[in-house]
Design a protein around this motif. Structure first.
Motif, PDB file in Angstrom:
ATOM      1  N   SER A 120     -18.634  71.063 106.285  1.00  0.00           N
ATOM      2  CA  SER A 120     -19.785  70.244 106.649  1.00  0.00           C
ATOM      3  C   SER A 120     -20.935  70.500 105.673  1.00  0.00           C
ATOM      4  O   SER A 120     -20.872  71.388 104.812  1.00  0.00           O
ATOM      5  N   PHE A 121     -22.003  69.738 105.831  1.00  0.00           N
ATOM      6  CA  PHE A 121     -23.183  69.891 104.975  1.00  0.00           C
ATOM      7  C   PHE A 121     -23.705  71.325 105.017  1.00  0.00           C
ATOM      8  O   PHE A 121     -23.925  71.952 103.970  1.00  0.00           O
ATOM      9  N   TYR A 122     -23.898  71.853 106.225  1.00  0.00           N
ATOM     10  CA  TYR A 122     -24.509  73.184 106.328  1.00  0.00           C
ATOM     11  C   TYR A 122     -23.544  74.277 105.869  1.00  0.00           C
ATOM     12  O   TYR A 122     -23.959  75.278 105.291  1.00  0.00           O
ATOM     13  N   GLU A 123     -22.260  74.068 106.114  1.00  0.00           N
ATOM     14  CA  GLU A 123     -21.281  75.034 105.603  1.00  0.00           C
ATOM     15  C   GLU A 123     -21.287  75.020 104.079  1.00  0.00           C
ATOM     16  O   GLU A 123     -21.234  76.075 103.435  1.00  0.00           O
ATOM     17  N   SER A 124     -21.382  73.821 103.509  1.00  0.00           N
ATOM     18  CA  SER A 124     -21.414  73.720 102.051  1.00  0.00           C
ATOM     19  C   SER A 124     -22.699  74.307 101.486  1.00  0.00           C
ATOM     20  O   SER A 124     -22.704  74.822 100.356  1.00  0.00           O
ATOM     21  N   ALA A 125     -23.777  74.254 102.259  1.00  0.00           N
ATOM     22  CA  ALA A 125     -25.033  74.877 101.822  1.00  0.00           C
ATOM     23  C   ALA A 125     -24.827  76.386 101.665  1.00  0.00           C
ATOM     24  O   ALA A 125     -25.321  76.998 100.703  1.00  0.00           O
ATOM     25  N   ALA A 126     -24.078  76.979 102.589  1.00  0.00           N
ATOM     26  CA  ALA A 126     -23.789  78.410 102.473  1.00  0.00           C
ATOM     27  C   ALA A 126     -22.926  78.689 101.251  1.00  0.00           C
ATOM     28  O   ALA A 126     -23.103  79.698 100.559  1.00  0.00           O
ATOM     29  N   VAL A 127     -22.005  77.768 100.954  1.00  0.00           N
ATOM     30  CA  VAL A 127     -21.164  77.925  99.767  1.00  0.00           C
ATOM     31  C   VAL A 127     -22.027  77.850  98.498  1.00  0.00           C
ATOM     32  O   VAL A 127     -21.813  78.607  97.536  1.00  0.00           O
ATOM     33  N   ALA A 128     -23.017  76.963  98.504  1.00  0.00           N
ATOM     34  CA  ALA A 128     -23.918  76.860  97.348  1.00  0.00           C
ATOM     35  C   ALA A 128     -24.669  78.173  97.143  1.00  0.00           C
ATOM     36  O   ALA A 128     -24.829  78.642  96.010  1.00  0.00           O
ATOM     37  N   ALA A 129     -25.119  78.782  98.224  1.00  0.00           N
ATOM     38  CA  ALA A 129     -25.824  80.066  98.114  1.00  0.00           C
ATOM     39  C   ALA A 129     -24.875  81.156  97.614  1.00  0.00           C
ATOM     40  O   ALA A 129     -25.253  81.994  96.789  1.00  0.00           O
ATOM     41  N   PHE A 130     -23.632  81.112  98.073  1.00  0.00           N
ATOM     42  CA  PHE A 130     -22.631  82.076  97.621  1.00  0.00           C
ATOM     43  C   PHE A 130     -22.399  81.920  96.110  1.00  0.00           C
ATOM     44  O   PHE A 130     -22.421  82.900  95.350  1.00  0.00           O
ATOM     45  N   GLY A 131     -22.194  80.679  95.674  1.00  0.00           N
ATOM     46  CA  GLY A 131     -21.948  80.432  94.253  1.00  0.00           C
ATOM     47  C   GLY A 131     -23.133  80.836  93.393  1.00  0.00           C
ATOM     48  O   GLY A 131     -22.973  81.458  92.341  1.00  0.00           O
ATOM     49  N   SER A 132     -24.319  80.509  93.881  1.00  0.00           N
ATOM     50  CA  SER A 132     -25.524  80.822  93.113  1.00  0.00           C
ATOM     51  C   SER A 132     -25.729  82.332  92.979  1.00  0.00           C
ATOM     52  O   SER A 132     -26.009  82.834  91.891  1.00  0.00           O
ATOM     53  N   SER A 133     -25.576  83.052  94.079  1.00  0.00           N
ATOM     54  CA  SER A 133     -25.822  84.499  94.018  1.00  0.00           C
ATOM     55  C   SER A 133     -24.752  85.206  93.193  1.00  0.00           C
ATOM     56  O   SER A 133     -25.061  86.115  92.420  1.00  0.00           O
ATOM     57  N   THR A 134     -23.494  84.761  93.313  1.00  0.00           N
ATOM     58  CA  THR A 134     -22.462  85.415  92.510  1.00  0.00           C
ATOM     59  C   THR A 134     -22.644  85.111  91.018  1.00  0.00           C
ATOM     60  O   THR A 134     -22.402  85.963  90.171  1.00  0.00           O
ATOM     61  N   TRP A 135     -23.106  83.905  90.703  1.00  0.00           N
ATOM     62  CA  TRP A 135     -23.395  83.589  89.298  1.00  0.00           C
ATOM     63  C   TRP A 135     -24.517  84.484  88.768  1.00  0.00           C
ATOM     64  O   TRP A 135     -24.422  85.026  87.674  1.00  0.00           O
ATOM     65  N   GLU A 136     -25.559  84.640  89.539  1.00  0.00           N
ATOM     66  CA  GLU A 136     -26.703  85.418  89.065  1.00  0.00           C
ATOM     67  C   GLU A 136     -26.332  86.882  88.838  1.00  0.00           C
ATOM     68  O   GLU A 136     -26.803  87.507  87.897  1.00  0.00           O
ATOM     69  N   TYR A 137     -25.500  87.425  89.702  1.00  0.00           N
ATOM     70  CA  TYR A 137     -25.143  88.841  89.566  1.00  0.00           C
ATOM     71  C   TYR A 137     -24.001  89.082  88.576  1.00  0.00           C
ATOM     72  O   TYR A 137     -23.982  90.076  87.866  1.00  0.00           O
ATOM     73  N   PHE A 138     -23.034  88.161  88.571  1.00  0.00           N
ATOM     74  CA  PHE A 138     -21.805  88.443  87.828  1.00  0.00           C
ATOM     75  C   PHE A 138     -21.520  87.460  86.693  1.00  0.00           C
ATOM     76  O   PHE A 138     -20.596  87.689  85.923  1.00  0.00           O
ATOM     77  N   GLY A 139     -22.284  86.392  86.593  1.00  0.00           N
ATOM     78  CA  GLY A 139     -21.975  85.354  85.605  1.00  0.00           C
ATOM     79  C   GLY A 139     -22.695  85.537  84.286  1.00  0.00           C
ATOM     80  O   GLY A 139     -22.300  84.943  83.280  1.00  0.00           O
TER      81      GLY A 139
END
Lengths: 534, 201
Positions: free
Chosen positions: A177-196
């Motif tokens: 859903s929209f809100y579930e995907s919002a959590a996925v966006a936060a997951f992707g963003s934080s992992t990129w910032e730390y590990f990308g």
């Protein structure tokens, strides 16, 4: 007071704004290229949609609960306990509807990681030293925590939200859903910032990527579903899927990989707007000066406006079932304005004459008075009145909070951005600053009145105010105002002409001992040809 | 089929049968009318805080202390809770003490409804009171932007009373902060915390 100012004060030679002209120009070119491709896809997509009639999507109330995809999934899972052999295959495939993608949280998170690896490899191929990540750099980033970064304005305000849209759509493409995907966006963003990247994790990137990614992601996802013709077959179907993939690559690639791109089904009901209005404009503008004199040089621009759904009516708990989008290219900057306003919830008040909405906003504006970008949430009240059977008046007022905004800002005493020679010591991709824009939270408010005839606006009055307090950079309160009056005259068919008068005003209240105050303003006039796309 | 084989099959299926029977008793994703949607969490944490600024040369220390966390809000559906969170952490330093309070709007999301794993995120305001004994008996107060991310595991995620274990990271951007070394510009602090809390739905 400001470390940026200290750095600038030591300059003897002209300096680069961000991190080397060649790289900045290259990034701007890339962003410009992406923007042109997006514009082309959108214009083509919207014109395709004009040929497809919008069907009346059943309102969430008409369907009854569940209205959110997550609830639908919950019901679906409950229903599947009592599954029988005669049930359609799409239920077995964990799809919420026949045309919906199969649900998989694991795939969404995995594909988010694939997106990160893709961006990392692309940076590595381009020779960026920041892409040479190792477990040591990961640990260093985790030890340091969040910092502010010094990257280019366009990269942070356009590039990162676009990257976030990819993360968000790994969720949407896998049935979340929209809100579930919002959590996925936060997951992707934080992992990129730390590990990308080897750069320390950037707080401004995290916010811009997550919130901007949600806004752009859902907008692109829904726009791509407009382009996609799931009842078609053959070459027409293929091209509609390719066009949709240009807008929402993640969903498109998933559909090609799963074979959904050739399956004949109905579109998911919540991806069919109750209404659709879009228009394009192309023309020239003349910009004024501080003395309100107009320059003789005209600058060309192209603009796309779209309204998806019915933002001014309806009880809604489905995010982005109504949104408005504006993109303007040219007019002094390759991309001078990008704006997405998506409704998160809508509620009629009283007898339905007044509509209350909670809205998420993504804003990017670049003009001579200011360059700003922001991620905001607003409450909006709308009032609609039919003046005749064909003429309608809509008034909308809004106000809200800006989670994070960026605003161009010069240290006190400077009137223009100095040019810095690129040293190249730090390596490609490393931003050394100084950075001539600041970050901080704030607020915004505005009001607009629109007169329309046969659903085509012929007069619009618009005012918007925005306040930002810079927490990082030159400490100051920035107050930005913008007023606009549009007049449009229909010509033949979908074509028309329009003229717009605008006024931009910026007041900056520095928090230095002298309480320095700076004011910029300029008028602008635009003349253009318009065409209705739907 | 032999009787003992049937018996074994029944034995093997017993947990599944029991689960299927118990399922209707679990709370539905949308509570029926009259059932509270309130979500309340309270607990404690062990936290490490490190202040920093964008262009400082100093190596700021990591400071450790206990902290208190309280969430209150609304259960959107079986997977998601939204609300407000207060996170408070006092620290004693050699120059005085620092008290930081975060007031954030938060969303807590469980990707898998049948598991307790959750992700958490939010943003709001941070309030810092810094007592520097050598400079003033009064505190130097600053407020700024707060962002929180985290995750954890909640035991008994669908029942009225549960227990959650969490790890979170707060970031707070303050602008300027008066410290014993002087006024520090562009301050951004990070706090890492692990803890446990009681969950009431």
């Amino acid at each position: 007071m400001c470390t940026h100012a200290n750095k600038v004060a030591g300059l003897t030679a002209p300096r680069d704004v961000y991190h080397g002209p060649s790289w900045a120009q290259r990034r701007a070119t890339i962003c410009g290229g992406v923007a042109v491709v997006m514009l082309g896809s959108m214009l083509w997509g919207v014109s395709l949609c004009a040929a497809q009639s919008t069907q009346d999507a059943p309102s969430p109330d008409a369907i009854g609960p569940p209205t959110m995809l997550s609830d639908q999934i919950t019901h679906f899972v409950a229903d599947s306990v009592a599954q029988t052999a005669g049930q359609p295959s799409w239920i077995v495939e964990r799809r919420a509807c026949e045309g919906c993608p199969p649900r998989s949280v694991g795939k969404a998170l995995f594909q988010t990681t694939v997106v990160n690896v893709f961006y990392g490899l692309a940076n590595l191929i381009r020779g960026q030293v920041t892409a040479k990540v190792t477990p040591k750099t990961w640990w260093a980033n985790m030890e340091q925590g969040w910092v502010w970064d010094l990257d280019d304005f366009t990269v942070n305000q356009i590039g990162h939200p676009y990257q976030g849209n990819n993360y968000f759509n790994t969720g949407r493409a896998n049935g979340l859903s929209f809100y579930e995907s919002a959590a996925v966006a936060a997951f992707g963003s934080s992992t990129w910032e730390y590990f990308g990247e080897t750069n320390h994790a950037s707080l401004n990137d995290f916010i811009n990527t997550t919130l901007g990614g949600i806004a752009l992601g859902e907008m692109f996802h829904r726009t791509a579903w407009l382009v996609r013709d799931t009842r078609a077959t053959g070459r027409g179907r293929l091209w509609s899927e390719i066009g949709a993939t240009a807008l929402d690559p993640i969903t498109g690639v998933n559909r090609f990989m799963r074979g959904d791109s050739s399956r004949v089904t109905d579109k998911p009901a919540d991806m069919v707007p109750s209404n659709l209005a879009a228009s394009g404009a192309a023309g020239v503008l003349w910009r004024g000066t501080q003395g309100n004199d107009f320059t003789a040089d005209a600058q060309a621009f192209v603009e796309v406006d779209a309204v998806y759904g019915d933002p001014d009516k309806g009880h809604s708990r489905t995010p982005y079932d109504a949104f408005a989008m504006k993109l303007r290219f040219g007019g002094g900057s390759s991309l001078s304005e990008a704006r997405v306003r998506g409704r998160l919830l809508g509620q009629p008040l009283g007898d339905g004459g007044v509509q209350f909405s909670v809205v998420q906003s993504y804003d990017f504006q670049k003009n001579d008075a200011y360059a700003t970008g922001s991620q905001s949430f607003e409450g909006a009240f709308g009032f609609t009145h039919n003046l005749s059977s064909t003429t309608r008046f809509l008034m909308l007022g809004w106000g809200g909070l800006t989670v994070l905004g960026a605003i161009d800002s010069l240290p006190i005493g400077l009137s223009e951005v100095p040019v810095e020679e690129e040293t190249g010591d730090a390596g490609q991709g490393v931003s050394e600053g100084p950075r001539f824009y600041d970050y901080g939270p704030g607020s915004d408010f505005g009001v607009t009145a629109i007169f329309s005839r046969n659903n085509r606006p012929f007069a619009t009055i618009f005012y918007e105010g925005r306040h930002l307090f810079s927490l990082d950079g030159v400490r100051a309160n920035h107050f930005l105002q913008r007023g606009r009056v549009d007049l449009a005259l229909p010509l033949r068919g979908a074509f028309g002409v329009g003229v717009t008068g605008e006024y931009f005003d910026r007041r900056t209240f520095y928090q230095d001992p002298a309480a320095t105050r700076v004011n910029y303003h300029y008028p602008q006039v635009r003349v253009y040809l318009t065409w209705g796309l739907s | 089929m032999h009787t003992w084989v049937r018996g074994l099959c029944l034995l093997a299926l017993a947990p599944a049968i029991a689960f299927a029977q118990a399922a209707p008793q679990t709370p539905p994703s949308q509570p029926a009318g009259g059932v509270s949607r309130a979500w309340f969490v309270a607990g404690g944490a062990f936290a490490t805080l490190r202040g920093d600024c964008q262009e400082c040369e100093q190596d700021f220390p990591y400071r450790h202390s206990g902290a208190v966390m309280v969430d209150g809000g609304y259960r959107v559906n079986a997977r998601m809770d939204v609300g407000a969170e207060v996170f408070w952490m006092p620290i004693d330093t050699s120059q005085g003490n620092i008290r930081t309070t975060h007031l954030d709007a938060v969303a807590q999301f469980r990707p898998w409804a049948s598991h307790g794993f959750f992700l958490k995120g939010g943003a709001g305001m941070a309030f810092v009171r810094n007592w520097v004994d050598t400079l003033s008996p009064d505190s130097f107060n600053e407020k700024g932007l707060s962002v929180i991310i985290g995750g954890g595991w909640v035991v008994r995620p669908t029942s009225r009373l549960g227990l959650q274990f969490f790890a979170t990271q707060h970031a707070f951007a303050l602008g300027d902060l008066q410290a014993s070394q002087g006024l520090i510009n562009d301050v951004i602090g990070n706090r890492w915390s692990v803890g446990a809390a009681v969950v009431i739905r």
